[in-house]
Scaffold this motif. Structure first.
Motif, PDB file in Angstrom:
ATOM      1  N   THR A   1     -72.757  50.679 -28.112  1.00 41.36           N
ATOM      2  CA  THR A   1     -73.380  49.703 -27.214  1.00 41.36           C
ATOM      3  C   THR A   1     -72.320  48.744 -26.685  1.00 41.36           C
ATOM      4  N   ALA A   2     -71.260  48.552 -27.468  1.00 40.65           N
ATOM      5  CA  ALA A   2     -70.176  47.655 -27.038  1.00 40.65           C
ATOM      6  C   ALA A   2     -69.339  48.248 -25.907  1.00 40.65           C
ATOM      7  N   LEU A   3     -69.550  49.514 -25.567  1.00 42.99           N
ATOM      8  CA  LEU A   3     -68.725  50.151 -24.522  1.00 42.99           C
ATOM      9  C   LEU A   3     -69.534  50.497 -23.273  1.00 42.99           C
ATOM     10  N   ARG A   4     -70.673  49.852 -23.130  1.00 42.34           N
ATOM     11  CA  ARG A   4     -71.496  50.129 -21.942  1.00 42.34           C
ATOM     12  C   ARG A   4     -70.665  49.890 -20.669  1.00 42.34           C
ATOM     13  N   GLY A   5     -70.607  50.900 -19.816  1.00 47.87           N
ATOM     14  CA  GLY A   5     -69.943  50.733 -18.521  1.00 47.87           C
ATOM     15  C   GLY A   5     -68.436  50.864 -18.552  1.00 47.87           C
ATOM     16  N   PHE A   6     -67.837  50.908 -19.747  1.00 46.26           N
ATOM     17  CA  PHE A   6     -66.376  50.846 -19.834  1.00 46.26           C
ATOM     18  C   PHE A   6     -65.714  52.193 -19.563  1.00 46.26           C
ATOM     19  N   LEU A   7     -66.431  53.294 -19.777  1.00 44.87           N
ATOM     20  CA  LEU A   7     -65.826  54.625 -19.643  1.00 44.87           C
ATOM     21  C   LEU A   7     -66.282  55.314 -18.357  1.00 44.87           C
ATOM     22  N   GLU A   8     -66.779  54.505 -17.429  1.00 41.22           N
ATOM     23  CA  GLU A   8     -67.366  55.022 -16.191  1.00 41.22           C
ATOM     24  C   GLU A   8     -66.415  55.964 -15.452  1.00 41.22           C
ATOM     25  N   GLY A   9     -66.914  57.148 -15.122  1.00 44.53           N
ATOM     26  CA  GLY A   9     -66.183  58.046 -14.237  1.00 44.53           C
ATOM     27  C   GLY A   9     -65.110  58.892 -14.903  1.00 44.53           C
ATOM     28  N   LEU A  10     -64.868  58.714 -16.196  1.00 40.70           N
ATOM     29  CA  LEU A  10     -63.832  59.523 -16.857  1.00 40.70           C
ATOM     30  C   LEU A  10     -64.346  60.940 -17.092  1.00 40.70           C
ATOM     31  N   ASP A  11     -63.437  61.931 -17.027  1.00 41.84           N
ATOM     32  CA  ASP A  11     -63.890  63.277 -17.388  1.00 41.84           C
ATOM     33  C   ASP A  11     -64.038  63.338 -18.910  1.00 41.84           C
ATOM     34  N   PHE A  12     -64.757  64.373 -19.394  1.00 36.27           N
ATOM     35  CA  PHE A  12     -65.239  64.333 -20.783  1.00 36.27           C
ATOM     36  C   PHE A  12     -64.116  64.172 -21.798  1.00 36.27           C
ATOM     37  N   ARG A  13     -62.974  64.854 -21.555  1.00 36.66           N
ATOM     38  CA  ARG A  13     -61.890  64.764 -22.546  1.00 36.66           C
ATOM     39  C   ARG A  13     -61.265  63.365 -22.542  1.00 36.66           C
ATOM     40  N   ASP A  14     -61.070  62.772 -21.352  1.00 36.01           N
ATOM     41  CA  ASP A  14     -60.538  61.404 -21.281  1.00 36.01           C
ATOM     42  C   ASP A  14     -61.552  60.405 -21.845  1.00 36.01           C
ATOM     43  N   TRP A  15     -62.821  60.702 -21.587  1.00 34.75           N
ATOM     44  CA  TRP A  15     -63.917  59.868 -22.103  1.00 34.75           C
ATOM     45  C   TRP A  15     -63.831  59.826 -23.632  1.00 34.75           C
ATOM     46  N   LEU A  16     -63.710  61.018 -24.253  1.00 36.79           N
ATOM     47  CA  LEU A  16     -63.632  61.105 -25.720  1.00 36.79           C
ATOM     48  C   LEU A  16     -62.349  60.459 -26.257  1.00 36.79           C
ATOM     49  N   ARG A  17     -61.240  60.704 -25.551  1.00 32.17           N
ATOM     50  CA  ARG A  17     -59.943  60.205 -26.015  1.00 32.17           C
ATOM     51  C   ARG A  17     -59.920  58.665 -25.982  1.00 32.17           C
ATOM     52  N   THR A  18     -60.417  58.086 -24.866  1.00 34.75           N
ATOM     53  CA  THR A  18     -60.424  56.624 -24.732  1.00 34.75           C
ATOM     54  C   THR A  18     -61.317  56.001 -25.800  1.00 34.75           C
ATOM     55  N   LEU A  19     -62.469  56.629 -25.986  1.00 31.59           N
ATOM     56  CA  LEU A  19     -63.418  56.173 -27.004  1.00 31.59           C
ATOM     57  C   LEU A  19     -62.765  56.143 -28.392  1.00 31.59           C
ATOM     58  N   THR A  20     -62.043  57.200 -28.716  1.00 25.00           N
ATOM     59  CA  THR A  20     -61.407  57.307 -30.031  1.00 25.00           C
ATOM     60  C   THR A  20     -60.339  56.231 -30.205  1.00 25.00           C
ATOM     61  N   LEU A  21     -59.561  55.976 -29.136  1.00 24.57           N
ATOM     62  CA  LEU A  21     -58.512  54.955 -29.222  1.00 24.57           C
ATOM     63  C   LEU A  21     -59.105  53.559 -29.406  1.00 24.57           C
ATOM     64  N   ILE A  22     -60.170  53.267 -28.671  1.00 28.48           N
ATOM     65  CA  ILE A  22     -60.764  51.921 -28.782  1.00 28.48           C
ATOM     66  C   ILE A  22     -61.373  51.716 -30.165  1.00 28.48           C
ATOM     67  N   ARG A  23     -62.040  52.760 -30.672  1.00 31.87           N
ATOM     68  CA  ARG A  23     -62.594  52.657 -32.026  1.00 31.87           C
ATOM     69  C   ARG A  23     -61.481  52.310 -33.011  1.00 31.87           C
ATOM     70  N   ARG A  24     -60.343  52.990 -32.847  1.00 30.41           N
ATOM     71  CA  ARG A  24     -59.244  52.808 -33.798  1.00 30.41           C
ATOM     72  C   ARG A  24     -58.575  51.431 -33.627  1.00 30.41           C
ATOM     73  N   ASP A  25     -58.372  51.012 -32.363  1.00 29.69           N
ATOM     74  CA  ASP A  25     -57.542  49.837 -32.093  1.00 29.69           C
ATOM     75  C   ASP A  25     -58.314  48.523 -32.088  1.00 29.69           C
ATOM     76  N   LEU A  26     -59.573  48.573 -31.719  1.00 26.04           N
ATOM     77  CA  LEU A  26     -60.211  47.331 -31.284  1.00 26.04           C
ATOM     78  C   LEU A  26     -61.517  46.991 -31.992  1.00 26.04           C
ATOM     79  N   MET A  27     -62.232  48.018 -32.462  1.00 34.03           N
ATOM     80  CA  MET A  27     -63.592  47.744 -32.924  1.00 34.03           C
ATOM     81  C   MET A  27     -63.605  47.329 -34.396  1.00 34.03           C
ATOM     82  N   THR A  28     -63.672  46.026 -34.608  1.00 31.72           N
ATOM     83  CA  THR A  28     -63.744  45.490 -35.971  1.00 31.72           C
ATOM     84  C   THR A  28     -65.155  45.686 -36.527  1.00 31.72           C
ATOM     85  N   ASP A  29     -65.306  45.421 -37.822  1.00 32.16           N
ATOM     86  CA  ASP A  29     -66.635  45.527 -38.429  1.00 32.16           C
ATOM     87  C   ASP A  29     -67.638  44.602 -37.739  1.00 32.16           C
TER      88      ASP A  29
END
Ligand SMILES: [Zn+2]
Length: 456
Positions: free
Chosen positions: A73-101
């Motif tokens: 829910t914290a990423l609503r609108g943030f991955l707009e327009g990315l193709d599926f692999r970039d969508w997944l890759r960006t999601l994985t990086l943000i989870r790792r780098d930014l999403m605290t408990d």
């Protein structure tokens, strides 16, 4: 002595198990449904029952969202327009780098608030953290939190399954009558067949619900069937061997023992009648996510074939990172429109059938149909009511058509109960803290800074 019985009356009651009832009533006694029928026919001792007149409204079973990712829910609108692999890759990086408990918990709370506003009482959530489970318990929501496991390299299998076992056992200690933990081996391009097998064995040994993203994209089919395509290239670049595995993603799950664990299969677009027969034989279920599938360009799932094979099928929104909304009535509307487009006939899926998928179908797909999904005496009182007096909804002939085709996305629930507990009353969410949306607004700046730093 406090009154534990509540009588809800409404212009329309839609039990789903039976035809809509004009001027209907539902009596709730100690969290269970004690009566469903005409308001004029209900009998009770005066003073023994609290009455709530919903007026110009439709009262129906709480909606079951059979696939969500509350954390995102914290990423609503943030991955707009990315193709599926970039969508997944960006999601994985943000989870790792930014999403605290703290962010994960607020995202989950915000997702639950959106769910409640839209009449959803039950969520089947796939999750990387324990935050959605905690948030569901905090709000009194019903749901299953499927803890995800990843590991495309077979050499990672033993470690991944050991970690999953620990995480699940910790989470399971907090299981309640409403909220349960399950497991989710993510998808064929992120999970080796050895890890699929080990996760299915864990699920069967410990009687855990299991869910898996499967047969979602043409690229996934290419990967499984031919050992080719972008997913294969990416794994080979990481030094992982890739070979053709099975004739289809569903056959892969069957071979790895996952179908025998009766999983909830998420998406199932790239599948044929042979696959659906295997799913039906195994007693597995499916969640159909039409808006996410459309938005990511993955196609229209053959919903008619799932239903023709008698497979328990529900509707899901997927995450708001691939949908933008968590609104199951809108999902029902899209399901009807897309099936008509796909099959070239009007009303290929009727509004009544779509509403049944959003309630009873989801309950069946999650193995919860003995308790929820229809309004029947003895079931848990998980209810949702929507207003029918909207100016844009007149004249109104059929309440199911009005909910699915006219009011979806336009109105919020005026009442939501889980086991008789009112979580939305007169359109207002009762539990929790509404400042969560302010914190997500502030979080936007951190996402923006991350994007600027990662593209600098
Ligand atoms: Zn998903």
């Amino acid at each position: 002595m406090p009154v534990s019985r509540t009588l809800y009356t409404a212009d329309w009651v839609l039990p789903i198990a039976t035809a809509p009832i004009r001027d209907g009533a539902v009596l709730v006694d100690a969290g269970r449904i004690a009566y469903v029928g005409a308001a004029s026919a209900v009998t009770y001792e005066p003073g023994s029952v609290r009455t709530v007149a919903l007026g110009h409204a439709a009262l129906l079973p709480g909606l079951v969202n059979a696939h969500s990712h509350l954390e995102l829910t914290a990423l609503r609108g943030f991955l707009e327009g990315l193709d599926f692999r970039d969508w997944l890759r960006t999601l994985t990086l943000i989870r790792r780098d930014l999403m605290t408990d703290a962010v994960l918990l607020d995202a989950s709370r915000a997702g639950i608030r959106e769910a409640l506003r839209n009449g959803i009482t039950c969520l089947a959530d796939t999750t990387d953290s324990a935050a959605p489970l905690a948030a569901m318990r905090e709000y009194g929501m019903r749901g299953i939190g499927y803890v995800e496991v990843f590991g495309p390299d077979p050499r990672q299998c033993a470690e991944a399954i050991a970690q999953l076992r620990t995480r699940v056992h910790e989470a399971r200690a907090h299981d309640t009558s409403r909220v349960r933990v399950g497991v989710s081996p993510h998808a064929p391009y992120t999970v080796s067949s050895a890890l699929f097998r080990a996760t299915a064995e864990l699920a069967r040994a410990d009687a855990l619900p299991i869910a898996v993203h499967i047969a979602e994209s043409p690229g996934e089919l290419l990967f499984v069937r031919d050992g080719a395509g972008p997913f294969a290239d990416r794994l080979r670049a990481r030094g992982i061997d890739v070979a053709p595995q099975a004739r289809s993603p569903i056959a892969l799950l069957d071979d790895a023992g996952v179908l025998a664990a009766r999983p909830l299969l998420i998406h199932v677009i790239q599948a044929d009648d042979h696959d659906f027969a295997r799913i039906a034989d195994a007693g597995a279920s499916i969640v159909h996510c039409p808006i996410s599938n459309a938005k990511l360009g993955h196609g229209i799932a053959p919903l008619d074939r799932m239903l023709a094979h008698g497979i328990a099928t529900g509707l899901g929104t997927d995450s708001v990172a691939s949908n933008d909304r968590m609104d199951l009535l809108s999902e029902a509307r899209q399901a009807t429109l897309l099936q008509s487009l796909r099959l070239g006939v009007p009303d290929a899926l009727t509004a009544h059938a779509a509403l049944a998928l959003a309630t009873r179908g989801g309950a069946e797909a999650l193995g919860l149909s003995a308790r929820i999904g229809t309004l029947e005496v003895g079931k848990d009182a998980d209810l949702a009511a929507f207003p029918l007096d909207h100016a844009d909804a007149q004249p109104l002939f059929d309440p199911a058509v009005a909910l699915v085709h006219v009011l979806a996305g336009k109105v919020g629930a005026v009442l939501v109960t889980v086991e008789g507990e009112e979580l939305v009353r007169q359109g207002t969410i009762v539990p929790g803290d509404e400042t969560v949306s302010l914190r997500l607004r502030a979080w936007r700046d951190r996402l923006q800074q991350w994007r600027e730093a990662s593209t600098a």
